[in-house]
Design a protein around this motif. Structure first.
Motif, PDB file in Angstrom:
ATOM      1  N   GLY A  37       0.794  -1.218   0.000  1.00  0.00           N
ATOM      2  CA  GLY A  37       0.000   0.000   0.000  1.00  0.00           C
ATOM      3  C   GLY A  37       0.830   1.273   0.000  1.00  0.00           C
ATOM      4  N   PHE A  38       2.163   1.138  -0.074  1.00  0.00           N
ATOM      5  CA  PHE A  38       3.038   2.309  -0.028  1.00  0.00           C
ATOM      6  C   PHE A  38       2.700   3.312  -1.130  1.00  0.00           C
ATOM      7  CE2 PHE A  38       6.766   4.498  -1.725  1.00  0.00           C
ATOM      8  CZ  PHE A  38       7.158   5.236  -0.615  1.00  0.00           C
ATOM      9  N   VAL A  39       2.539   2.816  -2.343  1.00  0.00           N
ATOM     10  CA  VAL A  39       2.335   3.710  -3.481  1.00  0.00           C
ATOM     11  C   VAL A  39       1.032   4.491  -3.342  1.00  0.00           C
ATOM     12  CG1 VAL A  39       2.016   3.828  -5.983  1.00  0.00           C
ATOM     13  CG2 VAL A  39       3.774   2.339  -5.021  1.00  0.00           C
ATOM     14  N   SER A  40      -0.036   3.852  -2.887  1.00  0.00           N
ATOM     15  CA  SER A  40      -1.306   4.564  -2.747  1.00  0.00           C
ATOM     16  C   SER A  40      -1.245   5.596  -1.618  1.00  0.00           C
ATOM     17  CB  SER A  40      -2.470   3.599  -2.540  1.00  0.00           C
ATOM     18  OG  SER A  40      -2.308   2.882  -1.346  1.00  0.00           O
ATOM     19  N   VAL A  41      -0.552   5.260  -0.532  1.00  0.00           N
ATOM     20  CA  VAL A  41      -0.390   6.231   0.562  1.00  0.00           C
ATOM     21  C   VAL A  41       0.462   7.398   0.080  1.00  0.00           C
ATOM     22  CG1 VAL A  41       0.612   6.593   2.857  1.00  0.00           C
ATOM     23  CG2 VAL A  41      -0.715   4.537   2.390  1.00  0.00           C
ATOM     24  N   TRP A  42       1.526   7.098  -0.659  1.00  0.00           N
ATOM     25  CA  TRP A  42       2.405   8.132  -1.192  1.00  0.00           C
ATOM     26  C   TRP A  42       1.626   9.047  -2.149  1.00  0.00           C
ATOM     27  CZ3 TRP A  42       7.146   6.934  -4.805  1.00  0.00           C
ATOM     28  CH2 TRP A  42       7.802   8.122  -5.131  1.00  0.00           C
ATOM     29  N   ALA A  43       0.818   8.466  -3.020  1.00  0.00           N
ATOM     30  CA  ALA A  43       0.047   9.262  -3.972  1.00  0.00           C
ATOM     31  C   ALA A  43      -0.901  10.220  -3.253  1.00  0.00           C
ATOM     32  CB  ALA A  43      -0.731   8.352  -4.919  1.00  0.00           C
ATOM     33  N   GLY A  44      -1.553   9.736  -2.213  1.00  0.00           N
ATOM     34  CA  GLY A  44      -2.439  10.605  -1.446  1.00  0.00           C
ATOM     35  C   GLY A  44      -1.684  11.723  -0.747  1.00  0.00           C
ATOM     36  N   ALA A  45      -0.530  11.378  -0.187  1.00  0.00           N
ATOM     37  CA  ALA A  45       0.307  12.387   0.473  1.00  0.00           C
ATOM     38  C   ALA A  45       0.820  13.400  -0.547  1.00  0.00           C
ATOM     39  CB  ALA A  45       1.467  11.722   1.191  1.00  0.00           C
ATOM     40  N   TRP A  46       1.181  12.922  -1.728  1.00  0.00           N
ATOM     41  CA  TRP A  46       1.706  13.813  -2.763  1.00  0.00           C
ATOM     42  C   TRP A  46       0.642  14.806  -3.222  1.00  0.00           C
ATOM     43  CZ3 TRP A  46       1.309  12.865  -8.494  1.00  0.00           C
ATOM     44  CH2 TRP A  46       1.915  13.892  -9.218  1.00  0.00           C
ATOM     45  N   LEU A  47      -0.567  14.330  -3.474  1.00  0.00           N
ATOM     46  CA  LEU A  47      -1.623  15.241  -3.937  1.00  0.00           C
ATOM     47  C   LEU A  47      -1.956  16.296  -2.887  1.00  0.00           C
ATOM     48  CD1 LEU A  47      -3.932  12.736  -5.825  1.00  0.00           C
ATOM     49  CD2 LEU A  47      -2.417  14.478  -6.801  1.00  0.00           C
ATOM     50  N   THR A  48      -1.972  15.889  -1.633  1.00  0.00           N
ATOM     51  CA  THR A  48      -2.216  16.851  -0.559  1.00  0.00           C
ATOM     52  C   THR A  48      -1.074  17.861  -0.487  1.00  0.00           C
ATOM     53  OG1 THR A  48      -3.435  15.193   0.700  1.00  0.00           O
ATOM     54  CG2 THR A  48      -2.605  17.106   1.921  1.00  0.00           C
ATOM     55  N   ALA A  49       0.155  17.370  -0.558  1.00  0.00           N
ATOM     56  CA  ALA A  49       1.317  18.263  -0.501  1.00  0.00           C
ATOM     57  C   ALA A  49       1.333  19.216  -1.692  1.00  0.00           C
ATOM     58  CB  ALA A  49       2.598  17.438  -0.469  1.00  0.00           C
ATOM     59  N   TRP A  50       0.992  18.719  -2.864  1.00  0.00           N
ATOM     60  CA  TRP A  50       1.003  19.557  -4.062  1.00  0.00           C
ATOM     61  C   TRP A  50      -0.049  20.664  -3.960  1.00  0.00           C
ATOM     62  CZ3 TRP A  50       0.742  17.248  -9.688  1.00  0.00           C
ATOM     63  CH2 TRP A  50       1.255  18.179 -10.595  1.00  0.00           C
ATOM     64  N   ALA A  51      -1.180  20.353  -3.359  1.00  0.00           N
ATOM     65  CA  ALA A  51      -2.231  21.362  -3.193  1.00  0.00           C
ATOM     66  C   ALA A  51      -1.749  22.542  -2.351  1.00  0.00           C
ATOM     67  CB  ALA A  51      -3.470  20.733  -2.554  1.00  0.00           C
ATOM     68  N   PHE A  52      -0.841  22.291  -1.429  1.00  0.00           N
ATOM     69  CA  PHE A  52      -0.273  23.365  -0.611  1.00  0.00           C
ATOM     70  C   PHE A  52       0.977  23.959  -1.263  1.00  0.00           C
ATOM     71  CE2 PHE A  52      -2.945  21.246   2.425  1.00  0.00           C
ATOM     72  CZ  PHE A  52      -3.427  22.284   3.215  1.00  0.00           C
ATOM     73  N   ALA A  53       1.765  23.118  -1.917  1.00  0.00           N
ATOM     74  CA  ALA A  53       3.043  23.571  -2.483  1.00  0.00           C
ATOM     75  C   ALA A  53       2.861  24.515  -3.660  1.00  0.00           C
ATOM     76  CB  ALA A  53       3.873  22.362  -2.907  1.00  0.00           C
ATOM     77  N   PHE A  54       1.888  24.256  -4.509  1.00  0.00           N
ATOM     78  CA  PHE A  54       1.718  25.081  -5.716  1.00  0.00           C
ATOM     79  C   PHE A  54       1.444  26.541  -5.372  1.00  0.00           C
ATOM     80  CE2 PHE A  54      -1.145  26.289  -9.422  1.00  0.00           C
ATOM     81  CZ  PHE A  54      -0.092  26.712 -10.219  1.00  0.00           C
ATOM     82  N   PRO A  55       0.451  26.854  -4.539  1.00  0.00           N
ATOM     83  CA  PRO A  55       0.257  28.275  -4.203  1.00  0.00           C
ATOM     84  C   PRO A  55       1.437  28.850  -3.422  1.00  0.00           C
ATOM     85  CG  PRO A  55      -1.495  26.928  -3.224  1.00  0.00           C
ATOM     86  CD  PRO A  55      -0.607  26.008  -3.985  1.00  0.00           C
ATOM     87  N   ALA A  56       2.078  28.022  -2.607  1.00  0.00           N
ATOM     88  CA  ALA A  56       3.231  28.511  -1.846  1.00  0.00           C
ATOM     89  C   ALA A  56       4.366  28.917  -2.788  1.00  0.00           C
ATOM     90  CB  ALA A  56       3.705  27.445  -0.862  1.00  0.00           C
ATOM     91  N   VAL A  57       4.601  28.124  -3.831  1.00  0.00           N
ATOM     92  CA  VAL A  57       5.642  28.458  -4.806  1.00  0.00           C
ATOM     93  C   VAL A  57       5.281  29.744  -5.551  1.00  0.00           C
ATOM     94  CG1 VAL A  57       6.649  27.730  -7.020  1.00  0.00           C
ATOM     95  CG2 VAL A  57       6.582  26.153  -5.106  1.00  0.00           C
ATOM     96  N   LEU A  58       4.027  29.900  -5.898  1.00  0.00           N
ATOM     97  CA  LEU A  58       3.623  31.112  -6.617  1.00  0.00           C
ATOM     98  C   LEU A  58       3.860  32.366  -5.772  1.00  0.00           C
ATOM     99  CD1 LEU A  58       0.337  30.019  -8.421  1.00  0.00           C
ATOM    100  CD2 LEU A  58       2.667  30.131  -9.339  1.00  0.00           C
ATOM    101  N   VAL A  59       3.683  32.257  -4.469  1.00  0.00           N
ATOM    102  CA  VAL A  59       3.912  33.391  -3.573  1.00  0.00           C
ATOM    103  C   VAL A  59       5.400  33.545  -3.255  1.00  0.00           C
ATOM    104  CG1 VAL A  59       3.494  34.255  -1.230  1.00  0.00           C
ATOM    105  CG2 VAL A  59       1.612  33.293  -2.565  1.00  0.00           C
ATOM    106  N   ALA A  60       6.080  32.444  -3.007  1.00  0.00           N
ATOM    107  CA  ALA A  60       7.470  32.493  -2.547  1.00  0.00           C
ATOM    108  C   ALA A  60       8.464  32.812  -3.663  1.00  0.00           C
ATOM    109  CB  ALA A  60       7.844  31.169  -1.889  1.00  0.00           C
ATOM    110  N   ALA A  61       8.208  32.402  -4.877  1.00  0.00           N
ATOM    111  CA  ALA A  61       9.177  32.589  -5.958  1.00  0.00           C
ATOM    112  C   ALA A  61       9.539  34.062  -6.188  1.00  0.00           C
ATOM    113  CB  ALA A  61       8.680  31.939  -7.244  1.00  0.00           C
TER     114      ALA A  61
END
Length: 74
Positions: A37-61
């Motif tokens: 189940g590692f890959v499915s847990v990782w995918a869920g963690a990645w999508l959640t992280a990306w949802a926060f990372a994308f706006p953060a990059v747009l502000v921080a860059a």
């Protein structure tokens, strides 16, 4: 092709996607180990992280670019 005016947003999308993929993978592996189940847990963690990372990059860059410009010589 995507118009050039969208280049900063596309850059942020790609950068945040790759970085969140890498960091969430390392964090998930550290927390759970390589288990079933590692890959499915990782995918869920990645999508959640990306949802926060994308706006953060747009502000921080732009802030990071200004800081780098001030810290480097012309």
């Amino acid at each position: 092709m995507i118009p050039q005016r969208f280049a900063p947003v596309l850059f942020g999308l790609i950068l945040s996607g790759l970085m969140s993929l890498l960091v969430s993978g390392i964090s998930t592996l550290h927390a759970r180990g390589w288990s079933s189940g590692f890959v499915s847990v990782w995918a869920g963690a990645w999508l959640t992280a990306w949802a926060f990372a994308f706006p953060a990059v747009l502000v921080a860059a732009p802030l990071a670019r200004r800081w780098v410009a001030r810290l480097t010589s012309p």
